[in-house]
Write a protein that holds these residues in place. Sequence first.
Motif, short mmCIF file in Angstrom:
data_model
loop_
_atom_site.label_atom_id
_atom_site.label_comp_id
_atom_site.label_asym_id
_atom_site.label_seq_id
_atom_site.Cartn_x
_atom_site.Cartn_y
_atom_site.Cartn_z
N SER A 1 49.10 38.11 43.33
CA SER A 1 47.72 37.88 43.77
C SER A 1 46.86 39.13 43.59
O SER A 1 45.73 39.06 43.12
CB SER A 1 47.71 37.45 45.24
OG SER A 1 46.40 37.27 45.70
N GLU B 1 47.42 41.63 41.49
CA GLU B 1 47.25 41.90 40.06
C GLU B 1 46.18 41.00 39.45
O GLU B 1 45.41 41.42 38.59
CB GLU B 1 48.59 41.70 39.34
CG GLU B 1 49.60 42.81 39.60
CD GLU B 1 50.98 42.49 39.07
OE1 GLU B 1 51.78 43.42 38.88
OE2 GLU B 1 51.28 41.29 38.84
N LYS B 2 46.11 39.75 39.92
CA LYS B 2 45.06 38.83 39.47
C LYS B 2 43.68 39.38 39.84
O LYS B 2 42.75 39.36 39.03
CB LYS B 2 45.24 37.45 40.10
CG LYS B 2 46.39 36.64 39.56
CD LYS B 2 46.45 35.31 40.28
CE LYS B 2 47.65 34.49 39.83
NZ LYS B 2 47.71 33.20 40.57
N SER B 3 43.57 39.86 41.07
CA SER B 3 42.29 40.39 41.54
C SER B 3 41.87 41.61 40.73
O SER B 3 40.70 41.73 40.34
CB SER B 3 42.39 40.75 43.03
OG SER B 3 42.73 39.63 43.79
N ALA C 1 41.62 33.73 39.08
CA ALA C 1 42.12 34.75 40.04
C ALA C 1 42.28 34.19 41.44
O ALA C 1 42.84 34.86 42.31
CB ALA C 1 41.15 35.93 40.05
N LEU D 1 43.44 36.10 32.49
CA LEU D 1 43.45 37.38 33.18
C LEU D 1 44.32 38.41 32.45
O LEU D 1 44.04 39.60 32.51
CB LEU D 1 43.96 37.23 34.62
CG LEU D 1 43.15 36.27 35.50
CD1 LEU D 1 43.83 36.12 36.85
CD2 LEU D 1 41.72 36.80 35.68
N ASN D 2 45.35 37.95 31.78
CA ASN D 2 46.25 38.86 31.08
C ASN D 2 46.94 38.11 29.94
O ASN D 2 48.11 37.74 30.04
CB ASN D 2 47.29 39.44 32.05
CG ASN D 2 48.06 40.60 31.46
OD1 ASN D 2 47.76 41.05 30.34
ND2 ASN D 2 49.07 41.08 32.16
N THR E 1 45.69 31.01 34.16
CA THR E 1 45.67 32.41 34.59
C THR E 1 45.87 33.35 33.40
O THR E 1 45.71 34.56 33.54
CB THR E 1 46.76 32.69 35.65
OG1 THR E 1 48.01 32.31 35.12
CG2 THR E 1 46.47 31.94 36.93
N LEU F 1 51.43 36.93 37.29
CA LEU F 1 50.78 38.01 38.02
C LEU F 1 50.82 37.75 39.52
O LEU F 1 50.73 36.61 39.97
CB LEU F 1 49.31 38.13 37.59
CG LEU F 1 49.02 38.46 36.12
CD1 LEU F 1 47.52 38.45 35.87
CD2 LEU F 1 49.61 39.81 35.74
#
Length: 397
Positions: free
Chosen positions: A33, A35-37, A60, A23-24, A20, A31
Amino acid sequence: MALRSKLRSLTLHHTRRFSTSILNPDSKTALTSKEKSRAAVSLLRFENNPERILDICRAASLTPDTHLDRVAYSAAISKLKKSNYYEGIRAFINDSLARPDSKSERCFSHFIVLYGQAGLVKDAVKLFDEMPEMGVERNVKSLNALLVSCILAGEYGEMKRIFSEFPGKYGLEPDLDTYNSVLKGFCESDSSNSAYSVLAEMERKGVKPNATTFSAVIAGFYKEKKLSDAENVVELMKKFGVKHGLGIYNVKIQSLCKLKKSEEAKKVLDEILDKGMKPNSVTYGHLIHGLCKEGKLDDAKSLFKDMVDRKLKPGAESYFTLSHYLCKGRDFEAALAICKECIATGWVPNITTMKSLVNGLVSIEKVDEAKEIIGTMKEKFARHADKWTEIEDGLSK
């Protein structure tokens, strides 16, 4: 069972190890859910590498149950299709189908639509056929999703076949959404005359049409330049007790503008006002777009001002359209004012328009204003700051 086993093997085959952190990468905090999206949607805007697109989506853990995730799915499918990466699209959807939280008719319907968005209608039909084997029952909603899938792919002949055969074959009773989708397909494919038989079938089966039904038919007849038929449909609305509301007027305005008949479209706006109805930002947006396409920029600016004076909030498309065409017409000062308003609302025209504006401002010796725009773009899109710095450096040469 064989199909489920096949799905599991596909998932294992295509899913590489990923984290993950994609993603960041700068954060050590896990993160949520949501925030992942959000991160996925943001990253997908700029990512074009097919495998990295798939990694972002898998990281995500997307599900069609949320709006943000549906946006991410759609963005990913569009980019994968653009790369002709159909194997990746199939693997991506198979991965999603294999997840325990995807075992619902709603999720399957969304995947059927995504196949259509990718132009893979045969895969959409196959998935619809195999739903019971995968533990999900078909219903009219999944049938409607399949019809939408055909329309998105431009497979109108297949849409017609499915509409004709599948309700009887699978014991499904078409509902209003079924008929509205089919009418949309017929009217998009220059077969608007078929609308009369569809409306007759709806009447026989006791399915009452609504404004959406007639909007599709009216737009279809306008598209085929069958203006008398379009007016006949307006009269037909009375028979079914459907109100001739603002939505129908907006369809007429949009259709006339597509035919480059903006003057006639303006008369429809006058008719709306004469009847004491209140136009909305959609009404003005269609007219502004039509006037711009015909090169009537002064009229478009005047109409934009009228919209604002009526306390209507312009939509993003009105800003984007007007700024693009003002730059094209070399009215850079007016374009600057519109772009500033647009950016103040949180929207930013595309990079092509903004570059055109910067170059145009320089051409009329408004270099400071051009630099101000560049500063804003660097702030808004830090990812592309280096490109804007190159442009800025070029201004002083």
